[in-house]
Every structure is written in structure tokens, then in C-alpha cells.
Design a protein around this motif. Structure first.
Motif, PDB file in Angstrom:
ATOM      1  N   PRO A  36     -23.663 106.603 -11.283  1.00  0.00           N
ATOM      2  CA  PRO A  36     -23.247 107.709 -10.418  1.00  0.00           C
ATOM      3  C   PRO A  36     -24.203 108.896 -10.532  1.00  0.00           C
ATOM      4  O   PRO A  36     -24.840 109.091 -11.565  1.00  0.00           O
ATOM      5  N   ASP A  37     -24.272 109.681  -9.452  1.00  0.00           N
ATOM      6  CA  ASP A  37     -25.064 110.899  -9.532  1.00  0.00           C
ATOM      7  C   ASP A  37     -24.303 111.925 -10.372  1.00  0.00           C
ATOM      8  O   ASP A  37     -23.173 111.699 -10.786  1.00  0.00           O
ATOM      9  N   ASP A  97     -20.779 112.936  -9.043  1.00  0.00           N
ATOM     10  CA  ASP A  97     -19.805 111.852  -9.200  1.00  0.00           C
ATOM     11  C   ASP A  97     -19.491 111.620 -10.677  1.00  0.00           C
ATOM     12  O   ASP A  97     -18.333 111.411 -11.052  1.00  0.00           O
ATOM     13  N   SER A 138     -17.175 114.349 -11.865  1.00  0.00           N
ATOM     14  CA  SER A 138     -15.826 114.129 -11.348  1.00  0.00           C
ATOM     15  C   SER A 138     -15.096 113.048 -12.145  1.00  0.00           C
ATOM     16  O   SER A 138     -13.932 113.202 -12.519  1.00  0.00           O
ATOM     17  N   LYS A 139     -15.785 111.946 -12.422  1.00  0.00           N
ATOM     18  CA  LYS A 139     -15.175 110.850 -13.171  1.00  0.00           C
ATOM     19  C   LYS A 139     -14.909 111.242 -14.619  1.00  0.00           C
ATOM     20  O   LYS A 139     -13.889 110.860 -15.201  1.00  0.00           O
TER      21      LYS A 139
END
Length: 170
Positions: A114-115, A118, A121-122
Motif C-alpha cells: 500500500p502507499d 493507505d 489508514s490500515k
């Protein structure tokens, strides 16, 4: 590896709210990473994470929770990409296979991981599931930093940003 409410027999450090940081040397447990993380999450009912430090240059990090799912990121992303490129582990369809890959196999870091947005967020979802008070800006910052001088410090910075704070110096 860090988990809650497990008192390991190996070298570890104690953090707040029952979190334990286990320290292992070498690559012995790396092939079992996903199985061990899944077992920890199942046994404790709490999220767990695993950080494998590579040559003190970057951390190969996996976070797992029952509700938040799995996230796999690198702390020290530029160093990770350089390392993987040197060993022929990254590229695209036009690249030749590296020493550990079959012909036509490669890792596209942009597709595989993921960037920063992302990943942040995770990681925040993981922290929320763990009942932690994470600092979103600090988590985001750790995902873009490079080791200076050691990747081990990035791992400790991430734990702090997630709200896992050391309680005693063991």
C-alpha cells in the motif's frame, strides 16, 4: 513480533496494556511469520504485528487483526526498494528473474504494497481494533521515513505512534 498478553520464554520487552515485544535473531522464523501471527491473533483475541529488520536498513512489517485484516508494508521504503532491486526482487514484466525468482516472476512494489496514505489508514484501523490511541500524523510520518541511522528505531517509533508505549526497561 509484538502481541498482547503472551509472556514469552525468549528475550522480550514489556510495554503498556500487556503488550510484549519479542526479539529474535536471524531469519529462522521468517517463513512461519504468517502462521505465527495468525496463531497469536487467535490465541490472544487481539491484533499482533511482526517487524523483520533487514541489515538495520529497513523493516518488513506485517500487521494482522481479526477485524482490521492484514497489512504488509516497509518501514524505510526507499532502502527496501534498493535492497530488493540489488537482489533482483523488484521490477516489471520486462525484467529478467532475480536469483530467488522463477523466470517471469517479479515484485512490483507499487502493486504489492500500500502507499503511505493507505498504509496509514490500515495501521490506524489496526490500532483502533487493539484499543490504542494512535497519533495519525506520527504513524504517517514513520511510513515515509528512512532509517537514521537504524531501522530498529523506525520500528520503535511506529510502536510509539500506534500508542504502544514501553513501561519498563527490560
Amino acid at each position: 513480533m509484538i502481541a498482547r498478553d503472551i509472556a514469552p520464554d525468549w528475550g522480550h520487552q514489556t510495554y503498556g496494556a500487556g503488550w510484549q515485544l519479542g526479539v529474535f535473531n536471524g531469519e529462522d522464523l521468517l517463513p512461519e511469520r504468517d502462521v505465527l501471527l495468525s496463531e497469536l491473533v487467535e490465541v490472544t483475541g487481539a491484533p499482533a504485528l511482526w517487524g523483520f529488520v533487514v541489515d538495520s536498513d529497513f523493516v518488513d512489517l506485517v500487521m494482522l487483526g481479526q477485524r482490521s485484516g492484514r497489512v504488509h508494508v516497509f518501514l524505510g521504503p526507499e532502502s527496501a526498494e534498493i535492497f530488493m532491486d540489488e537482489f533482483g526482487l523488484v521490477g516489471d514484466e520486462s525484467d529478467e528473474a532475480g536469483p530467488d525468482l522463477e523466470e517471469g516472476e517479479y515484485v512490483d512494489l507499487e502493486e504489492q504494497f500500500p502507499d503511505q496514505v493507505d498504509a496509514t489508514s490500515k495501521a490506524l484501523a489496526w490500532a483502533h481494533e487493539a484499543g490504542l490511541s494512535a497519533d495519525a500524523a506520527a504513524v504517517a510520518a514513520v511510513f515515509t521515513q528512512e532509517a537514521d541511522p537504524l531501522a530498529e528505531d523506525l520500528m520503535l517509533d511506529l510502536l510509539d505512534a500506534l500508542g504502544i508505549h514501553k513501561t519498563n526497561p527490560t
